[in-house]
Design an enzyme around this catalytic site. Structure first.
Site: not given
Ligand code: SDX
Length: 428
Positions: A364, A307
């Protein structure tokens, strides 16, 4: 004593005021940065940038706190109901008994939609994703129920427009599902509560005497509360940005439905179940998928994990996880996907990759398990999220308009070609 930030650019020092929120959050107000220095800031994904000051929802990502108008999500999920929470978010205070009675009555008596809207439903192929149908039909409300150019000029009509949105969203959502099944639609019935009416419109058939199960309706009402607002997330920022051009409330909500649809945002709840099904069908080898999620060469992500704000447990995920156990037990549902989800959580939270990046289950991760137990079709999961989030979107749009926020128009740093002289075609 007023606080300020000082930066030095080109040997000159500049000071910018610091804004402090009611929960002691700090921000540097750079409203005059470009006019004073000629510089702008840049912040991909707005990870460090506040777009507004808001009194609606407070998140503390480090400590896993979520409050709507000061009330904790734990209290509201346990003691309130969705329409009361909708009133709280939109109007700023919990309703009195009189206000609650009127609000509920208005919503109950505005659930019908203009019959001509059926022609729009009929125009969609049966395999159309219900989020696309929902966004289109919500936007069409601008045509069937026109709003004044300045919605704040007529408060009575504005309140009616808010009621119409809240009342008609479940009808549009349920009818999009019925359309996809080739079934006749069910009309709402005033005897039902908000969640019961939705279940009735979704699942009643001419050949049976379907009655919504109170356990299912209560679970749905709680899920709507948990999704009702979440400060400046992607879809809420969309409703504010689109609304800032003074487009109608209906068109701003239609745009936010599309933003929520994305798999990185609200679309994740559908992707979580598809991921759990894939792991289950692949023999339940959890570690294999945790390793895939860590592998940068793989595009596989642990959906429902991570998140932008929460670097601790998403408090909603904790409540939903507990509710999943209770609802499945109460309905006598034994879903192997719940066990897989729990094992996935346990393994991931011990794994350095997830610990280091503070990746926890988000809202989620478990919600789909409950929707599945309630017989909600998987491609309707994000529609459920949109129905829950609707009062938050409305509240944020209203606050933005009431605060007379300027049209949103970010700047950029140009990285394209420098000036070129045009050459006619015969010379190229
Ligand atoms: C919602 O913003 C809100 O409030 C949203 C929400 C709401 O109520 O409105 O809470 C609802 O959208 C919840 C999130 C639902 N999405 C998912 O579950 C999709 C999976 N999660 C991700 O794609 C990710 O965690 C996000 C999109 C939620 C957040 O992305 P960020 O903040 O841009 O973080 P990032 O993608 O830059 O990740 C940081 C690191 C990365 O690794 P490095 O580059 O540092 O090596 O963490 C890793 C990412 O690769 N990472 C994951 C991961 N999520 C982040 N690795 C594996 N699996 C994951 N799910």
């Amino acid at each position: 004593m007023s606080e300020f930030a000082e930066i030095t650019l080109g040997g000159q020092s500049y000071k910018f005021p610091v804004v402090t929120g009611t929960e002691n959050e700090k921000a540097i107000d750079i409203s005059n940065l470009r006019s004073d220095t000629g510089y702008i800031t840049i912040d991909r994904g707005y990870k460090n940038t506040g777009s507004t000051q808001s009194a609606i929802t407070f998140l503390d990502g480090e400590n896993g706190i979520l409050r709507y108008r000061g009330y904790s999500i734990e209290d509201l999920a346990e003691k309130s109901n969705f329409l009361e929470v909708a009133y709280l978010l939109i109007y700023g205070e919990l309703p009195t008994q009189e206000q609650y009675k009127n609000f509920t009555y208005e919503i109950t008596t505005h659930t019908l939609v203009n019959e001509d809207m059926k022609k729009i439903f009929d125009g969609f192929p049966v395999n159309a994703h219900p989020m696309g149908v929902l966004s289109s039909l919500v936007c069409s409300l601008s045509a069937f129920y026109p709003m004044p150019v300045n919605p704040l000029s007529d408060r009575t009509y504005l309140d009616l427009s808010i009621v119409r949105l809240l009342a008609k969203m479940p009808t549009i959502a349920a009818w999009s599902y019925k359309n996809s099944q080739g079934h006749a639609v069910n009309y709402p019935k005033n005897k039902y509560s908000y969640a019961e009416n939705f279940l009735h419109m979704m699942f009643a058939l001419p050949v049976d005497d379907y009655e919504p199960d109170p356990v299912v309706a209560n679970a749905l009402d709680k899920l709507f509360i948990l999704h009702a607002d979440h400060e400046q997330n992607c879809s809420t920022s969309t409703v504010r940005l689109v609304g800032s051009s003074h487009a109608t409330l209906y068109s701003a909500i239609s745009a936010s439905i599309c933003a929520l649809w994305g798999p990185l945002h609200g679309g994740a709840n559908q992707k979580v179940i598809e991921m759990l099904e894939r792991i289950h069908q692949d023999g339940g080898d959890i570690s294999k998928y945790v390793d895939k999620a860590k592998d940068k060469d793989s595009d596989f992500r642990l959906m429902g994990f991570g998140h932008r704000v929460y670097k601790n447990f998403d408090p909603r995920a904790k409540i939903i996880k507990k509710a999943a156990d209770e609802v499945l037990e109460s309905l006598g549902v034994d879903d192997p996907l719940l066990d897989i989800a729990k094992q996935l959580e346990e393994i991931a939270l011990r794994d350095e990759y997830f610990v280091e990046r503070k990746l926890y289950p988000n809202v989620d991760f478990y919600s789909g398990i409950i929707y599945k137990a309630l017989n909600i079709p998987v491609n309707m999961f994000t529609v459920m999220f949109a129905m829950g989030r609707l009062p938050g979107w409305i509240a944020q749009w209203l606050e933005m308009r009431q605060n007379r926020e300027p049209i949103g128009r970010p700047r950029q740093v140009y990285t394209g070609a420098n000036h070129k002289e045009y050459q006619s075609l015969d010379k190229r």
